[in-house]
Design an enzyme around this catalytic site. Structure first.
Site: not given
Length: 221
Positions: A180, A178, A109-112, A150
Site C-alpha cells: 500500500c 507494504h 494491510c487492513e486499510h487497503h 504491523q
C-alpha cells in the site's frame, strides 16, 4: 468519518485495537456460505469496473477470489484454525536465548487489503517450558493471515508466545514491505517498515544487542 479522515487513517496505517476487530457473529456462517456471498459481491465489483464476466478468463474469478480470501489469505481470522502450540518441559535446563529468524511474513494491510511481505525474527529465554521450533513459524503464519497492522502483528505474536511459554522473556521483530506504500500513495518502491516488541529480560539493552547481533542483517531498533 468523512472521506478525508478515512484517507488519513489509512495512509498513516493507524490501528484502533491490539486485537483484530471482529463482530460477535463473525463465525455464524460457514466458510462455504461466506465464499458464496463474497463471490456474489465481487462479481458486482468486477461488473462496476466494466469487466466482461462472460469471458472465459474472468468468469471464474469471483469464485477464485472468494475462496482465496476465506481459505487462504484470511484463514487466521478463525480461531478454529489456530495451530496447536504444544510445549515440553525444559528437562535439559536450557537457559540461554533461542532464536528463530527469517520467518516468512505473508500478510495483508487492513486499510487497503494489499500485501505486507517480509520476515519475522523471534527469540525467547526458556524457563520451565520450551516449544518446537516449527510451532513458532506456524504461530507467525496464523497471525499474519488476517487483515493486519504491523504493530499489532508484532504484539499478537509476542503476547501469545509469552502466555504459551509462561514467560515474559520474548522478543519479536517484524521487517516488512507494504504494497500500500509501494504501489499506491507515495509509491515508494524501496522502503521497509521495522517493528520491535519485547518484554522481561529483553528490556536489558545488552541482551537485545546480543539478539540483534545474531540476526543476519543486524537489525537495529
Amino acid at each position: 468519518m468523512d472521506k478525508s479522515q478515512i484517507e488519513l487513517l489509512g495512509d498513516n496505517h493507524i490501528a484502533t485495537s491490539v486485537k483484530t476487530p471482529m463482530r460477535p457473529d463473525a463465525f455464524d456462517r460457514s466458510d462455504e456460505e461466506k465464499i458464496e456471498n463474497i463471490q456474489s459481491h465481487f462479481y458486482k465489483i468486477m461488473e462496476e469496473l466494466g469487466l466482461d464476466l462472460t469471458d472465459e478468463s474472468l468468469s471464474g474469478t469471483p469464485y477464485r477470489f472468494a475462496k482465496m480470501y476465506v481459505k487462504e489469505l484470511f484463514y487466521g481470522l478463525n480461531p478454529n484454525n489456530k495451530p496447536k502450540i504444544s510445549t515440553f518441559p525444559n528437562t535439559y535446563g536450557y537457559q540461554r536465548m533461542l532464536v528463530e529468524q527469517d520467518i516468512t511474513i505473508d500478510s495483508s494491510c487492513e486499510h487497503h487489503f494489499l500485501p505486507i511481505v517480509g520476515k519475522a525474527h523471534v527469540a525467547y529465554i526458556p524457563k520451565d517450558k520450551v516449544v518446537g521450533l516449527s510451532k513458532i513459524n506456524r504461530l507467525v503464519d496464523y497471525y499474519s493471515h488476517r487483515p493486519q497492522v504491523q504493530e499489532r502483528l508484532c504484539l499478537q505474536i509476542l503476547t501469545d508466545l509469552q502466555e504459551t511459554l509462561e514467560t515474559e522473556d520474548v522478543i519479536v521483530i517484524v521487517h516488512a514491505k507494504h504494497l500500500c506504500v509501494s504501489s499506491r500513495g507515495i509509491k515508494d518502491k524501496e522502503s521497509f517498515t521495522t517493528t520491535v516488541e519485547y518484554g522481561g529480560k529483553f528490556k536489558d539493552d545488552k541482551l537485545r544487542q546480543e539478539f540483534y547481533g545474531l540476526l543476519e542483517n543486524n537489525f537495529k531498533e
